[in-house]
Design a protein around this motif. Structure first.
Motif, PDB file in Angstrom:
ATOM      1  N   THR A  42       0.832  -1.205   0.000  1.00 39.97           N
ATOM      2  CA  THR A  42       0.000   0.000   0.000  1.00 39.97           C
ATOM      3  C   THR A  42       0.866   1.254   0.000  1.00 39.97           C
ATOM      4  O   THR A  42       0.627   2.179  -0.780  1.00 39.97           O
ATOM      5  N   SER A  43       1.879   1.280   0.831  1.00 42.68           N
ATOM      6  CA  SER A  43       2.733   2.465   0.891  1.00 42.68           C
ATOM      7  C   SER A  43       3.531   2.648  -0.394  1.00 42.68           C
ATOM      8  O   SER A  43       3.738   3.780  -0.841  1.00 42.68           O
ATOM      9  N   ARG A  44       3.942   1.553  -1.020  1.00 42.53           N
ATOM     10  CA  ARG A  44       4.679   1.662  -2.284  1.00 42.53           C
ATOM     11  C   ARG A  44       3.809   2.259  -3.380  1.00 42.53           C
ATOM     12  O   ARG A  44       4.244   3.146  -4.121  1.00 42.53           O
ATOM     13  N   VAL A  45       2.578   1.784  -3.484  1.00 35.35           N
ATOM     14  CA  VAL A  45       1.662   2.304  -4.499  1.00 35.35           C
ATOM     15  C   VAL A  45       1.321   3.764  -4.202  1.00 35.35           C
ATOM     16  O   VAL A  45       1.330   4.614  -5.105  1.00 35.35           O
ATOM     17  N   ALA A  46       1.024   4.075  -2.957  1.00 37.10           N
ATOM     18  CA  ALA A  46       0.680   5.452  -2.589  1.00 37.10           C
ATOM     19  C   ALA A  46       1.823   6.409  -2.914  1.00 37.10           C
ATOM     20  O   ALA A  46       1.597   7.484  -3.485  1.00 37.10           O
ATOM     21  N   GLU A  47       3.027   6.007  -2.596  1.00 32.28           N
ATOM     22  CA  GLU A  47       4.194   6.854  -2.876  1.00 32.28           C
ATOM     23  C   GLU A  47       4.374   7.031  -4.389  1.00 32.28           C
ATOM     24  O   GLU A  47       4.634   8.132  -4.865  1.00 32.28           O
ATOM     25  N   GLN A  48       4.213   5.955  -5.130  1.00 28.94           N
ATOM     26  CA  GLN A  48       4.372   6.009  -6.580  1.00 28.94           C
ATOM     27  C   GLN A  48       3.363   6.963  -7.223  1.00 28.94           C
ATOM     28  O   GLN A  48       3.694   7.692  -8.157  1.00 28.94           O
ATOM     29  N   LEU A  49       2.131   6.948  -6.717  1.00 33.24           N
ATOM     30  CA  LEU A  49       1.076   7.786  -7.280  1.00 33.24           C
ATOM     31  C   LEU A  49       1.026   9.186  -6.669  1.00 33.24           C
ATOM     32  O   LEU A  49       0.325  10.057  -7.179  1.00 33.24           O
ATOM     33  N   GLY A  50       1.720   9.380  -5.559  1.00 37.77           N
ATOM     34  CA  GLY A  50       1.683  10.673  -4.883  1.00 37.77           C
ATOM     35  C   GLY A  50       0.429  10.863  -4.049  1.00 37.77           C
ATOM     36  O   GLY A  50       0.000  11.982  -3.796  1.00 37.77           O
ATOM     37  N   TYR A  51      -0.173   9.754  -3.624  1.00 36.15           N
ATOM     38  CA  TYR A  51      -1.380   9.785  -2.800  1.00 36.15           C
ATOM     39  C   TYR A  51      -1.004   9.535  -1.345  1.00 36.15           C
ATOM     40  O   TYR A  51       0.056   8.999  -1.044  1.00 36.15           O
ATOM     41  N   GLY A  52      -1.921   9.852  -0.459  1.00 41.01           N
ATOM     42  CA  GLY A  52      -1.710   9.569   0.954  1.00 41.01           C
ATOM     43  C   GLY A  52      -1.832   8.071   1.229  1.00 41.01           C
ATOM     44  O   GLY A  52      -2.733   7.409   0.698  1.00 41.01           O
ATOM     45  N   VAL A  53      -0.934   7.552   2.046  1.00 36.71           N
ATOM     46  CA  VAL A  53      -0.926   6.121   2.357  1.00 36.71           C
ATOM     47  C   VAL A  53      -2.236   5.708   3.013  1.00 36.71           C
ATOM     48  O   VAL A  53      -2.815   4.684   2.647  1.00 36.71           O
ATOM     49  N   GLU A  54      -2.705   6.483   3.955  1.00 39.16           N
ATOM     50  CA  GLU A  54      -3.945   6.120   4.655  1.00 39.16           C
ATOM     51  C   GLU A  54      -5.151   6.181   3.729  1.00 39.16           C
ATOM     52  O   GLU A  54      -6.093   5.396   3.884  1.00 39.16           O
ATOM     53  N   SER A  55      -5.136   7.067   2.751  1.00 37.16           N
ATOM     54  CA  SER A  55      -6.231   7.119   1.774  1.00 37.16           C
ATOM     55  C   SER A  55      -6.269   5.834   0.965  1.00 37.16           C
ATOM     56  O   SER A  55      -7.319   5.200   0.834  1.00 37.16           O
ATOM     57  N   VAL A  56      -5.120   5.432   0.442  1.00 32.68           N
ATOM     58  CA  VAL A  56      -5.058   4.212  -0.365  1.00 32.68           C
ATOM     59  C   VAL A  56      -5.422   3.003   0.487  1.00 32.68           C
ATOM     60  O   VAL A  56      -6.178   2.129   0.052  1.00 32.68           O
TER      61      VAL A  56
END
Length: 97
Positions: A42-56
């Motif tokens: 989850t954190s890898r995808v969130a970071e890649q997309l520039g989204y918040g980890v908790e949102s994802v």
């Protein structure tokens, strides 16, 4: 903060479209399948997309709970059969196939 104001977050108030959310969930699920683990995905995808980890994380959790709660994705239990004979017949046919 000298003036007592709360710190501003860079993504505060960001709204994500349903397509953006669905794409993030798909990416997390794909990465989990490829790696064979859910740790850190989850954190890898969130970071890649520039989204918040908790949102994802919340979107993945919501998508998972929605999938698990659909009647088509789980077997009928006895009290559901008693309440809906029409659904019981269809679930019996589903379970045989």
């Amino acid at each position: 903060m000298e003036n007592g104001a709360m710190p501003q977050h860079k993504n505060k108030g960001r709204r994500y479209s349903a397509e953006e959310k669905a794409a993030a969930v798909r990416m997390v699920r794909t990465l989990r399948a490829e790696l064979g683990t859910s740790q850190g995905t989850t954190s890898r995808v969130a970071e890649q997309l520039g989204y918040g980890v908790e949102s994802v994380r919340a979107w993945v959790r919501q998508a998972t709970s929605m999938t698990e709660s659909k009647p088509e994705s789980r077997p009928m239990i006895k009290h559901e059969c008693e309440n809906s004979s029409k659904r019981c017949v269809s679930s019996s046919a589903r379970m045989k196939s």
